[in-house]
Design a protein around this motif. Sequence first.
Motif, PDB file in Angstrom:
ATOM      1  N   UNK A  22      42.684  26.597  35.957  1.00  0.00           N
ATOM      2  CA  UNK A  22      41.295  26.862  36.331  1.00  0.00           C
ATOM      3  C   UNK A  22      41.014  28.364  36.330  1.00  0.00           C
ATOM      4  N   UNK A  23      41.860  29.130  37.025  1.00  0.00           N
ATOM      5  CA  UNK A  23      41.610  30.566  37.130  1.00  0.00           C
ATOM      6  C   UNK A  23      41.836  31.283  35.800  1.00  0.00           C
ATOM      7  N   UNK A  24      42.802  30.827  35.002  1.00  0.00           N
ATOM      8  CA  UNK A  24      42.993  31.424  33.679  1.00  0.00           C
ATOM      9  C   UNK A  24      41.771  31.163  32.791  1.00  0.00           C
ATOM     10  N   UNK A  25      41.200  29.974  32.878  1.00  0.00           N
ATOM     11  CA  UNK A  25      40.000  29.653  32.096  1.00  0.00           C
ATOM     12  C   UNK A  25      38.840  30.546  32.521  1.00  0.00           C
ATOM     13  N   UNK A  26      38.695  30.812  33.825  1.00  0.00           N
ATOM     14  CA  UNK A  26      37.653  31.721  34.302  1.00  0.00           C
ATOM     15  C   UNK A  26      37.880  33.125  33.755  1.00  0.00           C
ATOM     16  N   UNK A  27      39.127  33.581  33.794  1.00  0.00           N
ATOM     17  CA  UNK A  27      39.468  34.924  33.342  1.00  0.00           C
ATOM     18  C   UNK A  27      39.237  35.104  31.842  1.00  0.00           C
ATOM     19  N   UNK A  28      39.284  34.005  31.091  1.00  0.00           N
ATOM     20  CA  UNK A  28      39.125  34.065  29.635  1.00  0.00           C
ATOM     21  C   UNK A  28      37.771  33.526  29.165  1.00  0.00           C
ATOM     22  N   UNK A  73      35.279  36.086  33.905  1.00  0.00           N
ATOM     23  CA  UNK A  73      35.248  36.417  35.332  1.00  0.00           C
ATOM     24  C   UNK A  73      36.616  36.975  35.712  1.00  0.00           C
ATOM     25  N   UNK A  74      36.694  38.264  36.019  1.00  0.00           N
ATOM     26  CA  UNK A  74      37.977  38.871  36.376  1.00  0.00           C
ATOM     27  C   UNK A  74      38.366  38.518  37.814  1.00  0.00           C
ATOM     28  N   UNK A  75      38.788  37.274  38.007  1.00  0.00           N
ATOM     29  CA  UNK A  75      39.084  36.759  39.344  1.00  0.00           C
ATOM     30  C   UNK A  75      40.570  36.463  39.474  1.00  0.00           C
ATOM     31  N   UNK A  76      41.116  36.787  40.644  1.00  0.00           N
ATOM     32  CA  UNK A  76      42.514  36.517  40.943  1.00  0.00           C
ATOM     33  C   UNK A  76      42.587  35.776  42.276  1.00  0.00           C
ATOM     34  N   UNK A  77      43.224  34.606  42.294  1.00  0.00           N
ATOM     35  CA  UNK A  77      43.369  33.899  43.569  1.00  0.00           C
ATOM     36  C   UNK A  77      44.438  34.588  44.431  1.00  0.00           C
ATOM     37  N   UNK A  78      44.119  34.782  45.692  1.00  0.00           N
ATOM     38  CA  UNK A  78      45.050  35.388  46.638  1.00  0.00           C
ATOM     39  C   UNK A  78      45.047  34.581  47.934  1.00  0.00           C
ATOM     40  N   UNK A  93      41.268  29.405  49.245  1.00  0.00           N
ATOM     41  CA  UNK A  93      41.652  30.554  48.441  1.00  0.00           C
ATOM     42  C   UNK A  93      40.762  31.750  48.751  1.00  0.00           C
ATOM     43  N   UNK A  94      41.391  32.896  48.887  1.00  0.00           N
ATOM     44  CA  UNK A  94      40.652  34.151  48.927  1.00  0.00           C
ATOM     45  C   UNK A  94      40.696  34.680  47.495  1.00  0.00           C
ATOM     46  N   UNK A  95      39.535  34.768  46.857  1.00  0.00           N
ATOM     47  CA  UNK A  95      39.457  35.219  45.474  1.00  0.00           C
ATOM     48  C   UNK A  95      39.073  36.696  45.430  1.00  0.00           C
ATOM     49  N   UNK A  96      39.819  37.457  44.644  1.00  0.00           N
ATOM     50  CA  UNK A  96      39.483  38.866  44.406  1.00  0.00           C
ATOM     51  C   UNK A  96      38.813  38.947  43.039  1.00  0.00           C
ATOM     52  N   UNK A  97      37.594  39.472  43.005  1.00  0.00           N
ATOM     53  CA  UNK A  97      36.856  39.611  41.748  1.00  0.00           C
ATOM     54  C   UNK A  97      36.648  41.100  41.487  1.00  0.00           C
ATOM     55  N   UNK A 105      35.535  50.637  39.103  1.00  0.00           N
ATOM     56  CA  UNK A 105      35.957  49.266  39.446  1.00  0.00           C
ATOM     57  C   UNK A 105      36.223  49.120  40.947  1.00  0.00           C
ATOM     58  N   UNK A 106      35.731  48.019  41.501  1.00  0.00           N
ATOM     59  CA  UNK A 106      35.933  47.715  42.911  1.00  0.00           C
ATOM     60  C   UNK A 106      36.253  46.239  43.045  1.00  0.00           C
ATOM     61  N   UNK A 107      36.810  45.870  44.186  1.00  0.00           N
ATOM     62  CA  UNK A 107      37.094  44.463  44.465  1.00  0.00           C
ATOM     63  C   UNK A 107      35.977  43.865  45.294  1.00  0.00           C
ATOM     64  N   UNK A 108      35.521  42.694  44.860  1.00  0.00           N
ATOM     65  CA  UNK A 108      34.605  41.885  45.659  1.00  0.00           C
ATOM     66  C   UNK A 108      35.410  40.659  46.089  1.00  0.00           C
ATOM     67  N   UNK A 109      34.992  40.020  47.156  1.00  0.00           N
ATOM     68  CA  UNK A 109      35.758  38.907  47.702  1.00  0.00           C
ATOM     69  C   UNK A 109      34.922  37.645  47.760  1.00  0.00           C
ATOM     70  N   UNK A 110      35.558  36.535  47.450  1.00  0.00           N
ATOM     71  CA  UNK A 110      34.945  35.219  47.515  1.00  0.00           C
ATOM     72  C   UNK A 110      35.920  34.312  48.255  1.00  0.00           C
ATOM     73  N   UNK A 111      35.389  33.474  49.129  1.00  0.00           N
ATOM     74  CA  UNK A 111      36.213  32.492  49.836  1.00  0.00           C
ATOM     75  C   UNK A 111      35.931  31.143  49.184  1.00  0.00           C
ATOM     76  N   UNK A 112      36.975  30.500  48.683  1.00  0.00           N
ATOM     77  CA  UNK A 112      36.783  29.244  47.955  1.00  0.00           C
ATOM     78  C   UNK A 112      37.664  28.142  48.524  1.00  0.00           C
ATOM     79  N   UNK A 113      37.163  26.925  48.399  1.00  0.00           N
ATOM     80  CA  UNK A 113      37.938  25.732  48.708  1.00  0.00           C
ATOM     81  C   UNK A 113      37.981  24.901  47.440  1.00  0.00           C
ATOM     82  N   UNK A 114      39.188  24.573  46.996  1.00  0.00           N
ATOM     83  CA  UNK A 114      39.405  23.743  45.815  1.00  0.00           C
ATOM     84  C   UNK A 114      40.071  22.448  46.255  1.00  0.00           C
ATOM     85  N   UNK A 115      39.496  21.323  45.848  1.00  0.00           N
ATOM     86  CA  UNK A 115      40.051  20.014  46.186  1.00  0.00           C
ATOM     87  C   UNK A 115      40.535  19.364  44.897  1.00  0.00           C
TER      88      UNK A 115
END
Length: 149
Positions: A22-28, A73-78, A93-97, A105-115
């Motif tokens: 999922x995250x690789x597809x977003x990144x690409x 989307x340059x997002x990394x799950x953390x 997941x805490x996502x760093x974008x 360049x700066x980091x923005x944060x997203x809080x996500x729940x994946x089921x």
Amino acid sequence: MHDPKARNAALLASPEDTEQQFYEALQQADLERLMEVWADEEDISCVHPGGPRVLGRGAIRAAFETVFMQGAIPVTPERVRRINTGDTAIHQVLERVQVQGPQGPQSAWVIATNVYLKTGYGWRLAVHHASPGTAHDIQEVVEEPSVLH
């Protein structure tokens, strides 16, 4: 000819595999790869930060198509927290974008729940719910155990 979903089932042998895809597809900005991780259930849903609830494969595909028009989307799950019970897995997941700010360049944060649901085709994403976060969200509030061992 092989069923494409059966081919990908081996790649999605665990919720972690599905999450990575999922995250690789977003990144690409790879819409086809992104849609392969979603379950075939009618009630799958996605909420982008600050957006409405999007229901069903067609609507989710259209929403990501719109997002990808802006590029990858340059997002990394953390800091992934996992709850696995049988055929369901919930990942918080805490996502760093990476975003371009006035000072570069700066980091923005997203809080996500994946089921994730375990299906005949491997683990598939059923819900992605993302909310805007802040740098403060990097810190976690964790309840201390109430029983000492």
